[in-house]
Design a protein around this motif. Structure first.
Motif, PDB file in Angstrom:
ATOM      1  N   ALA A  45       0.829  -1.208   0.000  1.00 29.62           N
ATOM      2  CA  ALA A  45       0.000   0.000   0.000  1.00 29.62           C
ATOM      3  C   ALA A  45       0.865   1.261   0.000  1.00 29.62           C
ATOM      4  O   ALA A  45       0.521   2.261  -0.639  1.00 29.62           O
ATOM      5  CB  ALA A  45      -0.937  -0.007   1.203  1.00 29.62           C
ATOM      6  N   ALA A  46       1.990   1.224   0.713  1.00 30.17           N
ATOM      7  CA  ALA A  46       2.876   2.391   0.754  1.00 30.17           C
ATOM      8  C   ALA A  46       3.466   2.666  -0.627  1.00 30.17           C
ATOM      9  O   ALA A  46       3.568   3.823  -1.058  1.00 30.17           O
ATOM     10  CB  ALA A  46       3.985   2.165   1.777  1.00 30.17           C
ATOM     11  N   ALA A 104       1.525   9.267  -6.608  1.00 36.23           N
ATOM     12  CA  ALA A 104       1.884  10.677  -6.450  1.00 36.23           C
ATOM     13  C   ALA A 104       3.155  11.053  -7.190  1.00 36.23           C
ATOM     14  O   ALA A 104       3.592  12.205  -7.096  1.00 36.23           O
ATOM     15  CB  ALA A 104       2.052  10.997  -4.956  1.00 36.23           C
ATOM     16  N   GLN A 147       2.116   1.817  -3.518  1.00 40.57           N
ATOM     17  CA  GLN A 147       1.031   2.260  -4.385  1.00 40.57           C
ATOM     18  C   GLN A 147       0.720   3.733  -4.174  1.00 40.57           C
ATOM     19  O   GLN A 147       0.467   4.467  -5.139  1.00 40.57           O
ATOM     20  CB  GLN A 147      -0.212   1.400  -4.152  1.00 40.57           C
ATOM     21  CG  GLN A 147      -0.054  -0.048  -4.613  1.00 40.57           C
ATOM     22  CD  GLN A 147      -1.231  -0.911  -4.222  1.00 40.57           C
ATOM     23  OE1 GLN A 147      -2.044  -0.545  -3.362  1.00 40.57           O
ATOM     24  NE2 GLN A 147      -1.336  -2.099  -4.820  1.00 40.57           N
ATOM     25  N   ARG A 148       0.757   4.193  -2.923  1.00 43.86           N
ATOM     26  CA  ARG A 148       0.505   5.614  -2.662  1.00 43.86           C
ATOM     27  C   ARG A 148       1.614   6.481  -3.259  1.00 43.86           C
ATOM     28  O   ARG A 148       1.342   7.527  -3.850  1.00 43.86           O
ATOM     29  CB  ARG A 148       0.388   5.855  -1.153  1.00 43.86           C
ATOM     30  CG  ARG A 148      -0.905   5.332  -0.530  1.00 43.86           C
ATOM     31  CD  ARG A 148      -1.082   5.880   0.876  1.00 43.86           C
ATOM     32  NE  ARG A 148      -0.009   5.443   1.769  1.00 43.86           N
ATOM     33  CZ  ARG A 148      -0.058   4.331   2.509  1.00 43.86           C
ATOM     34  NH1 ARG A 148      -1.127   3.545   2.448  1.00 43.86           N
ATOM     35  NH2 ARG A 148       0.949   4.005   3.310  1.00 43.86           N
TER      36      ARG A 148
END
Length: 291
Positions: A75-76, A83, A78-79
């Motif tokens: 998840a980290a 960005a 993907q974030r």
């Protein structure tokens, strides 16, 4: 008396360039060029003549190497990827935010660079294309000299050849084989000889367990979250021991008797195309890259 002048010497290609895996890449390094070199099996990103990043469809990306074994949460990544523009910028964001230790990121970055660079520098049937970029960006991650990438690529080629000289298993779908029926191709007398059963190491067992007739070495590498080259080492060792082989290509079958008339009247399939002169094509490719 008529003076006969000495004719100018014929242009001779630099011996170092002839040995280079990519003459275009070496010329770009000498020019300290910045941009993207697109080759048949991968892409190299240059900043001031040094390789800062590499990508290949045959090698897991930086995201896979970081997230597969818990170094970074998926998840980290993907974030950060949402960005940022590209994996390098995403990695820099993670570094700046403190979610990744610098040492772990640099190690995974270099692993991914050399891994994808190995495939990007593989022999190709088309010339490379370079797109100049006027905004140099080296970033906090380490870059690699072109000569170092080429030297490591050649070392890896030699290592794989010594393990098993047939490169077909590097890209083709793999199937299991019976090691007791395996015969080694070289025995010094010109005839094949039976191989001795070789125990499968735990690391190789993980590769062998994923051989299903459809997966390639690249697929297995992504599934395991390992570098593609390390997976090729295991694949070639398993092939040399007779534990796996490449899947036979599907052969076309004749349409059944009850098939529509149009299908039964189709012309026979064309024979496979064979390359008349690989050496000539390679020389043409090198000449195009040197332009």
């Amino acid at each position: 008396m008529t003076m006969v002048g000495t004719p100018p010497p014929l242009p001779v290609r630099d011996k170092a360039a002839a040995r280079a895996l990519s003459p275009m890449l070496n010329r770009l390094a000498e020019e300290r060029a910045t941009g993207v070199l697109v080759r048949e099996h991968g892409t190299l990103y240059l900043a001031e003549g040094r390789v800062v990043h590499a990508e290949s469809p045959l090698a897991p990306g930086l995201d896979v190497l970081l997230t597969a074994h818990g170094t970074l949460a998926t998840a980290a990544w993907q974030r950060a990827a949402a960005a940022a523009e590209g994996p390098l910028h995403a990695a820099e964001l993670l570094l700046e935010s403190g979610l990744l230790p610098a040492g772990a990121l640099e190690l995974c970055h270099l692993d991914a660079l050399y891994d994808a660079g190995y495939f990007a520098l593989a022999p190709s049937s088309t010339p490379g294309r370079f797109h100049y970029d006027g905004a140099p960006r080296t970033g906090p991650l380490p870059s690699v000299p072109v000569v170092a990438l080429e030297r490591e690529t050649l070392r890896r080629r030699l290592q794989l050849h010594r393990l098993w000289p047939d490169p077909a298993a590097d890209t083709a779908p793999l199937i299991r084989a019976d090691p007791s029926a395996h015969r080694l191709p070289h025995d010094g007398t010109g005839s094949a000889r039976p191989s001795r059963p070789t125990p499968v190491a735990p690391r190789q067992r993980a590769v062998l367990d994923r051989v299903d007739g459809t997966r390639t070495a690249a697929d297995i590498a992504r599934d395991l979250g390992r570098q593609a080259f390390h997976t090729l080492v295991d694949v070639r060792r398993l092939a040399a021991a007779g534990h796996l082989r490449t899947a036979a290509p599907a052969t076309p079958t004749a349409p059944p008797a009850n098939a529509p008339e149009q299908a039964r009247n189709l012309p026979p399939p064309l024979p496979p195309v064979t390359d008349p002169d690989i050496a000539l094509l390679k020389r043409l490719r090198d000449a195009l890259e040197a332009l």
